[in-house]
Design an enzyme around this catalytic site. Structure first.
Site: not given
Lengths: 217, 217, 217, 217
Positions: A29-30, A46-47, A75-76, A96, A121, A215
């Site tokens: 995730g990133n 990355s990693g 990040s990859s 991601h 919404d 909202y």
């Protein structure tokens, strides 16, 4: 450069939301954020473990993913984030994850139908599916941009891969990732015991319009 | 003996990852690490609560599972770990859990098909199934080794029992156990509402090759 | 009375295991322990929040559920616990929860088939179902005792209600409640995508015998 | 005004129960309480993060949802809460969430059948479904009131939207929201592998009567 220092801090701390809501495990995730007016972005390295993601670990790249500042490789998924920033000027943040239920829909290549008001919404309708694409060039970024261009949704399920979300800033993209997993899970369970009906389009339109304008504070 | 002291510390603290990711309950599950160049391994004691698993509680055995150092009996799965170390010289760490979704696939004796890129990245394809085997002799270890010999996967689902994972060191094997449960859960949910397609073999190969070589720092 | 003080402490602290493993919510669920050699038991009070369950909140009753010591009314399930202690002299602890997956099997009145080795180890076979019984007299206790009399299992699923577990002491009964929910969940998921086979009876027997005699310190 | 200060504190702290039991994410969900004898209510502000929900952030409105005291706009669900207070004088607290399993039943517009004793105890029978209704006028409030008027249940599943619960005070309504999600989840899983039978009506009646009169201190 103090704008970048602030953004490093924000991006680093938003990663904690990904673990809090269990959208990511280990180093997956990133989150990234555009640096306003500078053709730069700040992204996770990355990693690197989530316990070590302080502001100083964040990486600055240009909008082609080339390292500008930082001690780690980016990040990859940097190419995908960069492609989005180059082609969607209103986007200020990209996230991601491989969150469980969103990825389950993505594995089947099925869009999530808008059967609950929260989806109307927050996403303005169904969550669309993007193409299967390999990492390594612009295919993932292109798939995200082309899919979201046709949609009010801030989330896309990349086929066989997992979700990407966008937002006006990084926090907004993280919110979209959190809400996406929530609706992916709820609608998954709803379909397990029957076939919920999609909300009528006119109601979706009116809910979406209201939520965008009324909202919050 | 200071190498062993370090490994005791590492193995003890890696057990906290098993509870953090909810792969184990009560006293179930175990991590071991090979002691480099010494035909020894460090493993969790049998039936001790996760709250009491400090470095000093860890047990040192030879690669036939005989106690060499420690105040407790070694894990009842020691023979399986030892067999793996004897027959797979490149393996530096072994993990066994009964994590929910991996064990659900194991109960059916079904391999997990590679339908998401994360599986291709991390395991290089499907997660294979090993034979049903009783505890008490070398059958479990043998089943693990024979199954993994034919696979790029660092994880095997022992039929009617649960998963074992291996790694270049104990942390790598724990990572495999965490990622395994994550993909087991995601793919389980993906199959509940349809039949996701396996990723094409050439794409699996290319994703796996890239991840092994490019990802991380 | 210092034995009772100790047991109050133990029973109070074991309730924290029920919340830790998410077997109970709000004020539901209860643990009790027999007071050795005294025809007394210590049990949770009725309707008190888990945050307020210190040792002093625990209640002492005789083995017919009559209040002997304590400032609160005993749990509304006291009669069932008391019946078990009167009729099963080897039982030292009883636990009742409404844990999600065990209760889902109980709602259908279906026993959990022994399809994973952990069930053979811990329960010696299937988890049996007891009759539907109303609260208010001895029917629940009777249903528990009659069902467990025919079984090696320390857990019973009361039809349309939820699980009760027994143990040689309160901690052992709590362990059974924790393991029960774990196998109920795993086997539930296993059956969602197919039909796992029951382990052969001779293997169940041998696993159970080994676990009772060899496992632990 | 010290009654209002107390109620602000209570309502603020009850929101922590919604996150503790994972009934809400991000800023979704809201708790309100009637101010006794004053035609006023205290409710959560709109779109404020759960980390910032101290007593001073709570909002006081009249029973038509008009702001009386507070620095924020009231929750976008204020009209529904206010309608309930105007038409159900015995109600002292209202809670709205999008909790996963209750919302999954709501998405299908299916009531939850009373197949476990805990539902009979707590809700006196099935959890009913209310009509699909758009936000913006009295339709949601009206749907809640009309549905609950015919039921012993303190919970209603608004079709395509999610659950609302009521109680004699705010804590009681929060308890109903927590118990509702628990039974929604348990009964969901029960139905995934078969068709549990509804408890006989006479047993439901007797369980409900007993629980309302005997349980607790």
């Amino acid at each position: 450069m103090s704008a970048i220092a602030d953004i490093r801090k924000t991006v680093a701390s938003l990663h904690a939301q990904l673990t809090k809501y269990e959208l990511v495990i280990w180093t997956a995730g990133n989150v990234s954020a555009r640096v306003p007016d500078q053709d730069l972005m700040v992204i996770k390295p990355s990693g690197v473990s989530y316990d070590d993601l302080g502001p100083e670990a964040m990486v600055v790249t240009d909008l082609h993913g080339n390292l500008v500042e930082g001690d780690h490789s980016p990040s990859s998924d940097t190419a995908a984030h960069a492609y989005v920033y180059r082609h969607m000027p209103h986007v200020g943040g990209v996230v991601h994850t491989h969150s469980t239920f969103a990825t389950a829909w993505a594995a089947r290549g099925e869009s999530i139908p808008c059967v609950i008001t929260m989806m109307a919404d927050e996403f303005g309708g169904d969550i669309p599916v993007g193409p299967f694409a390999l990492i390594g060039d612009d295919s993932i970024g292109q798939g995200i941009v082309e899919t979201l261009a046709d949609s009010r949704s801030r989330a896309v399920l990349m086929h066989g891969h997992g979700p990407f979300t966008i937002g006006k800033d990084a926090k907004d993209a993280v919110k979209a990732a959190v809400m996406l997993e929530d609706v992916a899970r709820t609608v998954h369970h709803a379909f397990q015991l029957g076939k919920p009906e999609r909300i009528a389009q006119e109601h979706i339109d009116s809910l979406y319009a209201r939520y965008q304008n009324v909202y919050g504070q």
